[in-house]
Design a protein around this motif. Structure first.
Motif, PDB file in Angstrom:
ATOM      1  N   GLU A 254       0.839  -1.440   0.133  1.00 24.74           N
ATOM      2  CA  GLU A 254       0.118  -0.064   0.143  1.00 24.74           C
ATOM      3  C   GLU A 254       0.819   1.083  -0.165  1.00 24.74           C
ATOM      4  OE1 GLU A 254      -3.582   0.600   1.167  1.00 24.74           O
ATOM      5  OE2 GLU A 254      -4.389  -1.012   0.215  1.00 24.74           O
TER       6      GLU A 254
ATOM      7  N   TYR B  14      -6.278   6.982   1.207  1.00 26.93           N
ATOM      8  CA  TYR B  14      -5.032   6.307   1.771  1.00 26.93           C
ATOM      9  C   TYR B  14      -5.093   6.930   3.076  1.00 26.93           C
ATOM     10  CZ  TYR B  14      -3.149   4.863  -2.901  1.00 26.93           C
ATOM     11  OH  TYR B  14      -2.969   4.335  -4.035  1.00 26.93           O
ATOM     12  N   ASP B  15      -4.617   6.184   4.121  1.00 31.64           N
ATOM     13  CA  ASP B  15      -4.220   6.574   5.287  1.00 31.64           C
ATOM     14  C   ASP B  15      -5.281   7.474   6.046  1.00 31.64           C
ATOM     15  OD1 ASP B  15      -1.709   5.591   4.711  1.00 31.64           O
ATOM     16  OD2 ASP B  15      -1.089   7.569   4.201  1.00 31.64           O
ATOM     17  N   VAL B  18      -5.982  10.751   2.479  1.00 31.12           N
ATOM     18  CA  VAL B  18      -5.659  11.233   0.978  1.00 31.12           C
ATOM     19  C   VAL B  18      -6.884  10.612   0.259  1.00 31.12           C
ATOM     20  CG1 VAL B  18      -4.023  11.414  -0.852  1.00 31.12           C
ATOM     21  CG2 VAL B  18      -3.086  11.437   1.379  1.00 31.12           C
ATOM     22  N   ALA B  20      -7.592   9.704  -2.957  1.00 30.92           N
ATOM     23  CA  ALA B  20      -7.204   9.422  -4.311  1.00 30.92           C
ATOM     24  C   ALA B  20      -7.899   9.372  -5.571  1.00 30.92           C
ATOM     25  CB  ALA B  20      -6.031   8.366  -4.180  1.00 30.92           C
ATOM     26  N   ASN B  40      -0.385  14.881 -12.750  1.00 31.16           N
ATOM     27  CA  ASN B  40       0.309  14.130 -11.656  1.00 31.16           C
ATOM     28  C   ASN B  40      -0.460  13.986 -10.414  1.00 31.16           C
ATOM     29  OD1 ASN B  40       3.402  15.028  -9.930  1.00 31.16           O
ATOM     30  ND2 ASN B  40       3.000  13.242 -11.259  1.00 31.16           N
ATOM     31  N   GLY B  41      -0.694  12.901  -9.932  1.00 33.50           N
ATOM     32  CA  GLY B  41      -1.357  12.854  -8.770  1.00 33.50           C
ATOM     33  C   GLY B  41      -2.919  12.974  -8.994  1.00 33.50           C
ATOM     34  N   ALA B  42      -3.514  12.598 -10.095  1.00 30.47           N
ATOM     35  CA  ALA B  42      -4.999  12.364 -10.275  1.00 30.47           C
ATOM     36  C   ALA B  42      -5.498  11.302  -9.944  1.00 30.47           C
ATOM     37  CB  ALA B  42      -4.881  12.781 -11.869  1.00 30.47           C
ATOM     38  N   GLY B  43      -4.821  10.482  -9.519  1.00 32.20           N
ATOM     39  CA  GLY B  43      -5.261   9.246  -9.261  1.00 32.20           C
ATOM     40  C   GLY B  43      -5.239   7.788 -10.309  1.00 32.20           C
ATOM     41  N   LYS B  44      -4.482   8.098 -11.181  1.00 28.93           N
ATOM     42  CA  LYS B  44      -4.578   7.143 -12.391  1.00 28.93           C
ATOM     43  C   LYS B  44      -3.970   5.784 -11.751  1.00 28.93           C
ATOM     44  CE  LYS B  44      -1.573   9.793 -14.918  1.00 28.93           C
ATOM     45  NZ  LYS B  44      -1.510  10.742 -14.028  1.00 28.93           N
ATOM     46  N   THR B  45      -2.730   5.976 -11.356  1.00 31.52           N
ATOM     47  CA  THR B  45      -2.024   4.853 -10.642  1.00 31.52           C
ATOM     48  C   THR B  45      -3.075   4.265  -9.683  1.00 31.52           C
ATOM     49  OG1 THR B  45       0.053   5.738 -11.230  1.00 31.52           O
ATOM     50  CG2 THR B  45      -0.001   3.804  -9.599  1.00 31.52           C
ATOM     51  N   THR B  46      -3.533   4.712  -8.813  1.00 30.05           N
ATOM     52  CA  THR B  46      -4.439   4.227  -7.806  1.00 30.05           C
ATOM     53  C   THR B  46      -5.408   3.445  -8.373  1.00 30.05           C
ATOM     54  OG1 THR B  46      -3.961   5.913  -6.410  1.00 30.05           O
ATOM     55  CG2 THR B  46      -5.663   4.891  -5.714  1.00 30.05           C
ATOM     56  N   GLN B  85       4.326   1.554 -13.246  1.00 35.22           N
ATOM     57  CA  GLN B  85       5.024   2.891 -13.947  1.00 35.22           C
ATOM     58  C   GLN B  85       6.296   2.757 -13.663  1.00 35.22           C
ATOM     59  OE1 GLN B  85       2.647   6.238 -12.030  1.00 35.22           O
ATOM     60  NE2 GLN B  85       4.213   7.591 -12.570  1.00 35.22           N
ATOM     61  N   GLU B 162       1.448   4.388 -17.847  1.00 32.13           N
ATOM     62  CA  GLU B 162       2.308   5.297 -18.123  1.00 32.13           C
ATOM     63  C   GLU B 162       3.371   4.756 -19.040  1.00 32.13           C
ATOM     64  OE1 GLU B 162       2.650   8.932 -17.184  1.00 32.13           O
ATOM     65  OE2 GLU B 162       1.253   8.768 -15.384  1.00 32.13           O
TER      66      GLU B 162
HETATM   67  N1  LIG Z   1       0.562   4.520  -0.969  1.00 30.14           N
HETATM   68  C1  LIG Z   1      -0.015   5.756  -1.005  1.00 30.14           C
HETATM   69  N2  LIG Z   1      -0.136   6.362   0.287  1.00 30.14           N
HETATM   70  C2  LIG Z   1      -0.564   7.571   0.241  1.00 30.14           C
HETATM   71  N3  LIG Z   1      -1.032   8.440  -0.422  1.00 30.14           N
HETATM   72  C3  LIG Z   1      -0.949   7.864  -1.871  1.00 30.14           C
HETATM   73  C4  LIG Z   1      -0.428   6.467  -2.001  1.00 30.14           C
HETATM   74  N4  LIG Z   1      -0.342   6.286  -3.449  1.00 30.14           N
HETATM   75  C5  LIG Z   1      -0.641   7.650  -3.954  1.00 30.14           C
HETATM   76  N5  LIG Z   1      -1.209   8.392  -2.979  1.00 30.14           N
HETATM   77  C6  LIG Z   1      -1.751   9.783  -3.405  1.00 30.14           C
HETATM   78  O1  LIG Z   1      -2.587   9.493  -3.698  1.00 30.14           O
HETATM   79  C7  LIG Z   1      -2.865  10.667  -4.988  1.00 30.14           C
HETATM   80  C8  LIG Z   1      -3.112   9.972  -6.445  1.00 30.14           C
HETATM   81  O2  LIG Z   1      -1.735   9.446  -6.568  1.00 30.14           O
HETATM   82  P1  LIG Z   1      -1.492   8.235  -7.984  1.00 30.14           P
HETATM   83  O3  LIG Z   1      -0.356   7.849  -7.859  1.00 30.14           O
HETATM   84  O4  LIG Z   1      -2.642   7.498  -8.054  1.00 30.14           O
HETATM   85  O5  LIG Z   1      -1.563   9.487  -9.073  1.00 30.14           O
HETATM   86  P2  LIG Z   1      -1.166   9.477 -10.746  1.00 30.14           P
HETATM   87  O6  LIG Z   1      -2.651  10.035 -11.408  1.00 30.14           O
HETATM   88  O7  LIG Z   1      -0.766   8.123 -10.959  1.00 30.14           O
HETATM   89  O8  LIG Z   1      -0.068  10.369 -10.430  1.00 30.14           O
HETATM   90  P3  LIG Z   1       1.242  10.207 -11.357  1.00 30.14           P
HETATM   91  O9  LIG Z   1       1.168  11.071 -12.731  1.00 30.14           O
HETATM   92  O10 LIG Z   1       2.319  10.846 -10.540  1.00 30.14           O
HETATM   93  O11 LIG Z   1       1.612   8.933 -11.593  1.00 30.14           O
HETATM   94  C9  LIG Z   1      -1.809  11.585  -4.847  1.00 30.14           C
HETATM   95  O12 LIG Z   1      -2.021  12.619  -3.920  1.00 30.14           O
HETATM   96  C10 LIG Z   1      -0.707  10.554  -3.963  1.00 30.14           C
HETATM   97  O13 LIG Z   1      -0.083  11.374  -3.479  1.00 30.14           O
END
Ligand SMILES: Nc1ncnc2c1ncn2[C@@H]1O[C@H](COP(=O)(O)OP(=O)(O)OP(=O)(O)O)[C@@H](O)[C@H]1O
Ligand SMILES: [Mg+2]
Lengths: 254, 332
Positions: A254, B14-15, B18, B20, B40-46, B85, B162
């Motif tokens: 996580e 998250y926690d 956040v 996400a 960046n940080g939009a939540g795609k990876t999540t 990624q 990505e």
């Molecule tokens: N493991 C984690 N623990 C806490 N917060 C997280 C975690 N992973 C992501 N976040 C937060 O969740 C939000 C979305 O992150 P995410 O990685 O999904 O974005 P993204 O769209 O993939 O961005 P990027 O372009 O940087 O890859 C961000 O604010 C990030 O800081």
């Protein structure tokens, strides 16, 4: 179950391949135990202050200093899971059909491969400097198996610890911080009877002591009276650590 | 319709703080190439990590080919390939060995293994370097090796986080050409995250724009752009002043949505500039208004993003680019 087992074998194969491509690390890690055996051993041995049950002091500490190194190697290995999280390897492994625990156990046991090769580098050198081994190939093989499995347990322990770490900073430091107390509070350098009673209590829970005792019996003294207890203790240690590490994996992801 | 991905009210916190993902609803059709576009940080990876069963959502549901990603995770994992990624190959063994290890993990039968690995290496143009240590590969080669790994099992859907991050345009093009061949040959669905607008534009059949954990728009690239109102053709004419009456004929054309005049230029809003241009030119010629210059302005995905998310993400994109590139470089 079968799949999980196969997976572990693949992890072990992977480790052999990595070792094959880069062997410098196992060579350089052999230096420390050799220093123990060539300098510390003879110096302390000449003082004749430590009752070793009749074997030369250098011979007495050989299993201990070797296992200290293999343990350090496997603890570092477990900590690399943190690094694999930073890179995408762990993420990708978790998206394969393999069950999660097999990733943990497989990676842990793969550290045993490194440990065995580490031992195979150190032992001939020990022999060359005059350490006398029990001339029994079965014992020798058994000793390697003990080292292999125990390394898996130590690697799992460090995966558990790694799950509390946020970054991969202070990697080496943590490896030392785990290994050294285990080493000094064990029977690696002196028999348990010599220790203060508190330390002796602790040593009863120190998995390293059981590993050293088993390997010393098999390689040096030939005295196997406590081998069974040692093996049971190592088995309990491994199963506990594999379980805890598998559970803690969630925190790493996580 | 067989849906490859179906997401309902997905939330991930998250926690405990956040947020996400903030109520994502999304569907992806089978066989399509789908881009999740966002800064960046939009939540795609999540989102992708939930779909690939790595982490659990806080609430809501997601299905991949009808399988629940939380309760039927192991079945989902049989159908999917995933490229994170970050770099996800071992750098201290060769490219071939990486594929061999993954082939074994995926339990590909012994007799098919060599053939499939060879095919994947061939597809990704890595045959020549298959026995070199991955440590010696370029960023583009590493990405292609990862895609080769993902192709091994002939998945029904590929999740690519990505996929061309940090690659130069030529390497990106090469990667996508190969992905598209693979997609066509095996009818795989491709779900990819990107923050490159042109990548979504060029290679996605459908795009969803994500911003701060919410899907703010979705459609084809064309559709999204047209949703902004249309394309603008601007004519500079030599005849001044422009007489509004002369434009009556243009106004009559059915595809003309609006006209505005400013000094010597006429701006005409149409649905499709290329199709409309010849007709308008004809009219202008008949009306004896010689045109000295024509320009077409089309909405970009950036405009789309600006409209739906209320912000631009070009600048942010560049910063994250640098960060990601570093991450790729810091390999091994
Ligand atoms: N493991 C984690 N623990 C806490 N917060 C997280 C975690 N992973 C992501 N976040 C937060 O969740 C939000 C979305 O992150 P995410 O990685 O999904 O974005 P993204 O769209 O993939 O961005 P990027 O372009 O940087 O890859 C961000 O604010 C990030 O800081
Ligand atoms: Mg991301």
């Amino acid at each position: 179950m079968l799949k999980a087992l196969k997976n572990m074998l693949v992890m072990i194969e992977l480790e052999m391949r990595r070792l094959w491509h880069d062997r410098t690390e196992i060579y350089s890690r052999a230096i420390q135990p050799i220093l123990w055996m060539t300098i510390y051993g003879p110096v302390m041995g000449s003082a004749r202050a430590i009752p070793t049950g009749g074997v030369p002091y250098t011979d007495f500490i050989t299993p201990g200093v070797m296992i200290q190194t293999t343990t350090f190697v496997s603890i570092l290995y477990g900590l690399t899971m943190v690094w694999e999280r930073d890179s995408g390897i762990l993420k990708k492994l978790l998206v394969t059909p393999a069950p999660r625990y097999s990733v943990v156990v497989g990676r842990s046991m793969a550290s045993g491969v490194r440990a065995i090769f580490q031992a195979l580098i150190i032992l001939p050198i020990a022999f060359a400097i005059g350490v006398r081994f029990v001339p029994n190939p079965t014992y020798f093989l058994l000793a390697l198996i003990v080292i292999f499995f125990a390394s898996g347990g130590f690697a799992a322990t460090s995966i558990l610890i790694a799950s509390f770490m946020k970054t991969r900073e202070r990697f080496m430091g943590i490896g030392q911080a785990i290994t050294m107390p285990l080493f000094f509070a064990s029977n690696a350098l002196y028999p348990l009877q010599m220790m203060p009673s508190i330390l002796r209590e602790f040593s009863a829970y120190n998995p390293l002591s059981y590993v050293v005792d088993a390997v010393r019996g098999l390689l040096i003294t030939g005295n196997l009276s406590s081998l069974l207890i040692d093996l049971v203790a190592i088995a309990i240690f491994n199963i506990t650590m594999f379980t805890l590490a598998s559970v803690s994996l969630r925190r790493i992801i996580e | 319709m067989d849906l490859a991905v179906q997401i309902n009210d997905l939330v991930k916190v998250y926690d405990g703080k956040v947020r996400a993902l903030d109520g994502v609803n999304l569907t992806v059709e089978t066989g399509k190439s789908f881009a999740l576009l966002g800064p960046n940080g939009a939540g795609k990876t999540t989102l992708m990590r939930i779909l690939t069963t790595q982490i659990k959502p806080t609430s809501g549901e997601a299905h991949v080919f009808g399988l629940n990603v939380v309760h039927e995770g192991s079945k989902v994992r049989e159908l999917i390939s995933y490229i994170p990624q970050e770099m996800s190959v071992w750098t201290d063994i060769s490219g071939y060995e990486n594929l061999l290890v993954y082939a074994k993990i995926f339990d590909i039968p012994h007799h098919e293994r060599e053939k499939l690995i060879h095919e994947a290496l061939e597809n990704m143009g890595l045959i020549g370097v298959k026995d070199d240590l991955v440590r010696t590969y370029s960023g583009g080669m590493i990405r292609r090796l990862e895609i080769a790994c993902a192709m091994l099992i002939k998945p029904r859907i590929m999740f690519l986080d990505e996929p061309t991050i940090g690659l130069d345009p030529a390497a990106r093009k090469a990667v996508w050409e190969r992905l598209n061949v693979f997609k066509k040959d095996y009818e795989v669905t491709i779900f990819f995250n990107t923050h490159y607008m042109d990548e979504a534009d060029l290679y996605a059949d459908e795009i969803a724009i994500i911003s701060q954990g919410k899907i703010v728009a979705r459609g084809t690239s064309e559709g999204l752009k047209h949703s902004l109102g249309g394309e603008l053709i601007t004519f500079t004419v030599e005849k001044i002043p422009i007489n509004a009456e002369n434009l009556g004929e243009i106004r009559k054309l059915h595809f003309v949505k609006d006209i505005s005049i400013e000094d010597t230029s006429i701006s005409i809003l149409v649905h499709n500039a290329e199709d409309s241009l010849p007709y308008i030119m004809d009219v202008l010629r008949n009306e004896r208004m010689p045109v000295s210059k024509v320009s077409i302005s089309k909405p970009t995905l950036d405009d789309v993003f600006l409209k739906y998310a209320g912000m631009r993400f070009e600048e942010k994109g560049r910063i994250s680019d640098v960060v990601h590139t570093r991450r790729m470089i810091r390999r091994g």
